[in-house]
Design a protein around this motif. Structure first.
Motif, PDB file in Angstrom:
ATOM      1  N   VAL A   7     -12.864  20.143 -16.798  1.00 20.25           N
ATOM      2  CA  VAL A   7     -13.749  19.078 -16.316  1.00 20.25           C
ATOM      3  C   VAL A   7     -13.911  19.264 -14.809  1.00 20.25           C
ATOM      4  N   PRO A   8     -15.152  19.292 -14.304  1.00 19.06           N
ATOM      5  CA  PRO A   8     -15.335  19.446 -12.855  1.00 19.06           C
ATOM      6  C   PRO A   8     -14.523  18.399 -12.083  1.00 19.06           C
ATOM      7  N   LYS A   9     -13.874  18.837 -10.997  1.00 10.82           N
ATOM      8  CA  LYS A   9     -12.969  17.975 -10.234  1.00 10.82           C
ATOM      9  C   LYS A   9     -13.626  16.667  -9.814  1.00 10.82           C
ATOM     10  N   ALA A  10     -14.851  16.722  -9.340  1.00  4.06           N
ATOM     11  CA  ALA A  10     -15.541  15.501  -8.901  1.00  4.06           C
ATOM     12  C   ALA A  10     -15.725  14.535 -10.075  1.00  4.06           C
ATOM     13  N   ASP A  11     -16.048  15.069 -11.247  1.00  4.35           N
ATOM     14  CA  ASP A  11     -16.220  14.230 -12.438  1.00  4.35           C
ATOM     15  C   ASP A  11     -14.888  13.604 -12.866  1.00  4.35           C
ATOM     16  N   LEU A  12     -13.829  14.396 -12.821  1.00  9.00           N
ATOM     17  CA  LEU A  12     -12.509  13.889 -13.207  1.00  9.00           C
ATOM     18  C   LEU A  12     -12.038  12.830 -12.219  1.00  9.00           C
ATOM     19  N   ASP A  13     -12.223  13.086 -10.925  1.00 14.47           N
ATOM     20  CA  ASP A  13     -11.827  12.102  -9.909  1.00 14.47           C
ATOM     21  C   ASP A  13     -12.581  10.785 -10.105  1.00 14.47           C
ATOM     22  N   ALA A  14     -13.877  10.873 -10.377  1.00 10.12           N
ATOM     23  CA  ALA A  14     -14.684   9.661 -10.606  1.00 10.12           C
ATOM     24  C   ALA A  14     -14.208   8.935 -11.859  1.00 10.12           C
ATOM     25  N   LEU A  15     -13.886   9.688 -12.902  1.00  8.08           N
ATOM     26  CA  LEU A  15     -13.414   9.093 -14.149  1.00  8.08           C
ATOM     27  C   LEU A  15     -12.092   8.345 -13.935  1.00  8.08           C
ATOM     28  N   LEU A  16     -11.187   8.949 -13.180  1.00  5.15           N
ATOM     29  CA  LEU A  16      -9.884   8.329 -12.931  1.00  5.15           C
ATOM     30  C   LEU A  16     -10.005   7.038 -12.121  1.00  5.15           C
ATOM     31  N   ALA A  46     -12.833   1.246 -16.768  1.00  6.35           N
ATOM     32  CA  ALA A  46     -13.533   0.973 -18.038  1.00  6.35           C
ATOM     33  C   ALA A  46     -13.954   2.272 -18.715  1.00  6.35           C
ATOM     34  N   LYS A  47     -14.541   3.188 -17.957  1.00 11.68           N
ATOM     35  CA  LYS A  47     -14.978   4.463 -18.537  1.00 11.68           C
ATOM     36  C   LYS A  47     -13.767   5.304 -18.957  1.00 11.68           C
ATOM     37  N   LEU A  48     -12.732   5.295 -18.131  1.00 11.04           N
ATOM     38  CA  LEU A  48     -11.510   6.039 -18.440  1.00 11.04           C
ATOM     39  C   LEU A  48     -10.879   5.518 -19.737  1.00 11.04           C
ATOM     40  N   THR A  49     -10.828   4.205 -19.878  1.00 10.55           N
ATOM     41  CA  THR A  49     -10.279   3.604 -21.097  1.00 10.55           C
ATOM     42  C   THR A  49     -11.092   4.039 -22.311  1.00 10.55           C
ATOM     43  N   ALA A  50     -12.419   4.042 -22.172  1.00  7.52           N
ATOM     44  CA  ALA A  50     -13.283   4.470 -23.282  1.00  7.52           C
ATOM     45  C   ALA A  50     -13.013   5.929 -23.651  1.00  7.52           C
ATOM     46  N   VAL A  51     -12.897   6.793 -22.650  1.00  9.77           N
ATOM     47  CA  VAL A  51     -12.644   8.217 -22.914  1.00  9.77           C
ATOM     48  C   VAL A  51     -11.285   8.394 -23.596  1.00  9.77           C
ATOM     49  N   LEU A  52     -10.268   7.748 -23.085  1.00 11.39           N
ATOM     50  CA  LEU A  52      -8.925   7.914 -23.657  1.00 11.39           C
ATOM     51  C   LEU A  52      -8.824   7.351 -25.070  1.00 11.39           C
ATOM     52  N   THR A  53      -9.392   6.177 -25.310  1.00 14.69           N
ATOM     53  CA  THR A  53      -9.304   5.589 -26.654  1.00 14.69           C
ATOM     54  C   THR A  53     -10.189   6.335 -27.650  1.00 14.69           C
ATOM     55  N   TYR A  54     -11.118   7.148 -27.138  1.00 14.73           N
ATOM     56  CA  TYR A  54     -11.928   8.019 -27.992  1.00 14.73           C
ATOM     57  C   TYR A  54     -11.073   9.154 -28.577  1.00 14.73           C
ATOM     58  N   HIS A  55      -9.931   9.422 -27.971  1.00 11.85           N
ATOM     59  CA  HIS A  55      -9.007  10.452 -28.435  1.00 11.85           C
ATOM     60  C   HIS A  55      -7.973   9.915 -29.426  1.00 11.85           C
ATOM     61  N   VAL A  56      -8.046   8.622 -29.751  1.00 15.83           N
ATOM     62  CA  VAL A  56      -7.022   7.975 -30.577  1.00 15.83           C
ATOM     63  C   VAL A  56      -7.640   7.436 -31.868  1.00 15.83           C
ATOM     64  N   VAL A  81      -2.473  18.578 -30.267  1.00 18.92           N
ATOM     65  CA  VAL A  81      -2.896  19.105 -28.978  1.00 18.92           C
ATOM     66  C   VAL A  81      -4.274  19.743 -29.121  1.00 18.92           C
ATOM     67  N   ILE A  82      -5.203  19.400 -28.204  1.00 22.75           N
ATOM     68  CA  ILE A  82      -6.556  19.984 -28.242  1.00 22.75           C
ATOM     69  C   ILE A  82      -6.855  20.684 -26.921  1.00 22.75           C
ATOM     70  N   ASP A  83      -7.829  21.618 -26.974  1.00 28.02           N
ATOM     71  CA  ASP A  83      -8.130  22.449 -25.810  1.00 28.02           C
ATOM     72  C   ASP A  83      -9.306  21.963 -24.971  1.00 28.02           C
ATOM     73  N   THR A  84      -9.852  20.785 -25.283  1.00 27.42           N
ATOM     74  CA  THR A  84     -11.016  20.263 -24.577  1.00 27.42           C
ATOM     75  C   THR A  84     -10.916  18.736 -24.506  1.00 27.42           C
ATOM     76  N   VAL A  85     -11.353  18.171 -23.388  1.00 27.70           N
ATOM     77  CA  VAL A  85     -11.434  16.713 -23.260  1.00 27.70           C
ATOM     78  C   VAL A  85     -12.673  16.251 -24.020  1.00 27.70           C
ATOM     79  N   LEU A  86     -12.506  15.260 -24.872  1.00 30.35           N
ATOM     80  CA  LEU A  86     -13.604  14.719 -25.662  1.00 30.35           C
ATOM     81  C   LEU A  86     -14.280  13.580 -24.899  1.00 30.35           C
ATOM     82  N   MET A  87     -15.597  13.561 -24.894  1.00 27.27           N
ATOM     83  CA  MET A  87     -16.344  12.509 -24.212  1.00 27.27           C
ATOM     84  C   MET A  87     -17.177  11.722 -25.216  1.00 27.27           C
TER      85      MET A  87
END
Length: 150
Positions: free
Chosen positions: A67-76, A80-90, A142-148
């Motif tokens: 994930v591009p650093k700027a995108d990851l920093d913004a996500l962190l 609200a968006k971070l919670t959505a991304v993380l709960t999308y993995h569960v 374990v997965i090799d890609t962050v899911l969005m």
């Protein structure tokens, strides 16, 4: 006295052999530093330490590095968006690799993930690189890609 010491040793061994929850398992694995940081930033530690059970498709640090650093920093910084991304993995419940069937499965976030089993298990085309890491409140794949989520 020997019986007391023996009983104490057995109790200690049983306690230390107890499985860890999903968060502690991820921390102990050592390759989920970014994921654990994100879980903390989203305020999901207590949830993922909770009763569950949960199935977590967990991206490694190498997956987050894609994930591009700027995108990851913004996500962190966007809880609200971070919670959505993380709960999308569960996914609710414990789903072991042998029980995964091709098709859609609803996530805690509310959207669907597309699971496939041809040539190994994939989740939205992310490869499951290690399956069935058992925790006391679920399982980690374990997965090799962050899911969005879309």
């Amino acid at each position: 006295m020997k019986k007391i010491l023996l009983a104490a040793a057995i109790a200690t061994a049983a306690f230390s052999a107890q499985a860890k929850d999903i968060v502690d398992t991820a921390v102990g694995a050592g390759n989920f530093t970014t994921l654990v940081t994100a879980i903390k930033a989203a305020g999901l530690v207590d949830t993922l330490k909770g009763k569950g059970p949960f199935t977590v498709f967990a991206p490694t640090d190498a997956a987050f590095a894609k994930v591009p650093k700027a995108d990851l920093d913004a996500l962190l910084k966007d809880k609200a968006k971070l919670t959505a991304v993380l709960t999308y993995h569960v996914v609710p419940g414990t789903v072991m690799a042998k029980d995964i069937k091709a098709g859609n499965v609803k996530t805690v976030e509310g959207s669907n993930l597309m699971l496939a089993t041809t040539g190994g298990v994939t989740v939205n085309k992310a490869k499951v690189t290690t399956a069935d890491i058992v925790a006391d409140n679920g399982v980690i794949h374990v997965i090799d890609t962050v899911l969005m989520p879309k």
